[in-house]
Design an enzyme around this catalytic site. Structure first.
Site, mmCIF file in Angstrom:
data_model
loop_
_atom_site.group_PDB
_atom_site.id
_atom_site.type_symbol
_atom_site.label_atom_id
_atom_site.label_comp_id
_atom_site.label_asym_id
_atom_site.label_seq_id
_atom_site.Cartn_x
_atom_site.Cartn_y
_atom_site.Cartn_z
ATOM 1 N N THR A 1 0.823 -1.225 0.000
ATOM 2 C CA THR A 1 0.000 0.000 0.000
ATOM 3 C C THR A 1 0.849 1.265 0.000
ATOM 4 O O THR A 1 0.350 2.351 -0.291
ATOM 5 C CB THR A 1 -0.888 0.051 1.257
ATOM 6 O OG1 THR A 1 -0.022 0.108 2.406
ATOM 7 C CG2 THR A 1 -1.778 -1.172 1.371
ATOM 8 N N ASP B 1 16.931 2.582 -1.730
ATOM 9 C CA ASP B 1 16.355 2.407 -0.389
ATOM 10 C C ASP B 1 17.381 2.861 0.653
ATOM 11 O O ASP B 1 18.413 2.213 0.856
ATOM 12 C CB ASP B 1 15.984 0.930 -0.182
ATOM 13 C CG ASP B 1 15.205 0.741 1.110
ATOM 14 O OD1 ASP B 1 15.718 1.135 2.185
ATOM 15 O OD2 ASP B 1 14.075 0.236 1.055
HETATM 16 C C1 PRP Z 1 11.704 4.782 3.974
HETATM 17 C C2 PRP Z 1 12.295 6.139 4.311
HETATM 18 C C3 PRP Z 1 11.104 6.887 4.841
HETATM 19 C C4 PRP Z 1 9.990 6.354 3.987
HETATM 20 C C5 PRP Z 1 9.707 7.363 2.904
HETATM 21 O O1 PRP Z 1 11.583 3.999 5.098
HETATM 22 O O2 PRP Z 1 13.369 6.060 5.209
HETATM 23 O O3 PRP Z 1 10.844 6.638 6.213
HETATM 24 O O4 PRP Z 1 10.445 5.132 3.402
HETATM 25 O O5 PRP Z 1 8.604 7.012 2.175
HETATM 26 P P1 PRP Z 1 7.220 7.818 2.210
HETATM 27 O O6 PRP Z 1 7.561 9.279 2.147
HETATM 28 O O7 PRP Z 1 6.528 7.327 0.981
HETATM 29 O O8 PRP Z 1 6.494 7.442 3.464
HETATM 30 P P2 PRP Z 1 11.112 2.465 5.041
HETATM 31 O O9 PRP Z 1 9.632 2.382 5.153
HETATM 32 O O10 PRP Z 1 11.728 1.796 3.849
HETATM 33 O O11 PRP Z 1 11.673 1.873 6.384
HETATM 34 P P3 PRP Z 1 13.191 1.591 6.835
HETATM 35 O O12 PRP Z 1 13.846 2.940 7.056
HETATM 36 O O13 PRP Z 1 13.018 0.840 8.101
HETATM 37 O O14 PRP Z 1 13.868 0.804 5.753
HETATM 38 N N1 URA Z 2 12.118 5.019 0.753
HETATM 39 C C1 URA Z 2 13.403 5.000 0.333
HETATM 40 O O1 URA Z 2 14.305 4.572 1.083
HETATM 41 N N2 URA Z 2 13.670 5.440 -0.905
HETATM 42 C C2 URA Z 2 12.732 5.913 -1.730
HETATM 43 O O2 URA Z 2 13.052 6.327 -2.858
HETATM 44 C C3 URA Z 2 11.392 5.934 -1.275
HETATM 45 C C4 URA Z 2 11.118 5.479 -0.026
#
Ligand code: PRP
Ligand code: URA
Length: 211
Positions: free
Chosen positions: A110, A202
């Site tokens: 989602t 990521d």
């Molecule tokens: C990533 C990033 C943000 C989020 C951004 O975290 O560090 O927190 O996605 O996406 P958004 O603006 O669409 O919400 P992730 O959910 O991958 O978690 P992680 O840092 O634990 O890998």
């Molecule tokens: N979270 C990440 O880490 N990278 C992206 O580009 C989007 C979400």
């Protein structure tokens, strides 16, 4: 997009370091230390408007009226996991800052944030709160994180990210028009997986070497 609450940090050192971070061949160790260096440089800009008050000190020559930071100090609030990579750089600037943590991850299907942790320092309402996360993609995670700190009383919040997508900036400006956003880059768009294009991939995986 409202440019009033969006600040692009275009300092050459920040831009140079970010370019190295974007490169897919940059190793985790270097990615981590570059994020740390950029966070300190961005923090310098973010704290530019901290209020000062007069204080009297006695120098070896005479008494002098000088400046010191007024009121309660800062709170740095990283969004787990990737936001952790921005904490040390900010703490080197403001060593007395308190640190809160917000646990959120993006559901892979989602793309909506799922909350799993929240712990804030006391007196949050009296502090400038810097919510940090390198990636502002859809904006869902940062918007929820800001909502969580507001619910606990925070009144003065800034959002520090590294790479922002227009969609994310617009969401924060819609949901939290009182929050100033700072980023080192405003990228083109999101792809079908809600990743920032061109972005840097990521951020959490690149910082911690996971996949
Ligand atoms: C990533 C990033 C943000 C989020 C951004 O975290 O560090 O927190 O996605 O996406 P958004 O603006 O669409 O919400 P992730 O959910 O991958 O978690 P992680 O840092 O634990 O890998
Ligand atoms: N979270 C990440 O880490 N990278 C992206 O580009 C989007 C979400």
């Amino acid at each position: 997009m409202n440019t009033k609450t969006f600040h692009l940090i275009d300092h050459p050192l920040v831009q140079h370091k970010l370019t190295i971070m974007r490169n897919k061949n940059t190793a985790s160790k270097d990615f981590r230390s570059l994020l740390d260096e950029i966070s300190l440089l961005m923090g310098y800009e973010l704290t530019r408007d901290l209020p000062l008050e007069d204080t009297v000190v006695e120098t070896p020559i005479q008494k002098a009226t000088c400046k010191k930071l007024a009121g309660k100090k800062l709170a740095v609030v990283p969004i787990l996991r990737a936001g952790l990579g921005m904490v040390d750089g900010l703490l080197r600037l403001v060593p007395s800052a308190r640190v809160g943590h917000i646990g959120l991850y993006r559901d892979p299907k989602t793309h909506l944030p799922v909350e799993y942790y929240c712990k804030m320092p006391p007196d949050i309402e009296k502090r400038l709160v810097i919510v940090c996360d390198p990636m502002l993609a859809t904006g869902g995670s940062s918007s929820d994180a800001i909502g969580m700190v507001k619910k606990r009383g925070a009144k003065h919040i800034k959002l520090m990210c590294l790479v922002a997508a227009p969609e994310g900036v617009e969401k924060i400006q819609r949901d939290h028009p009182d929050v100033e956003i700072y980023a080192a880059a405003l990228d083109e768009r999101l792809n079908e997986n809600a990743y920032i294009v061109p972005g840097l991939g990521d951020a959490g995986d690149r910082i911690f070497g996971t996949k």
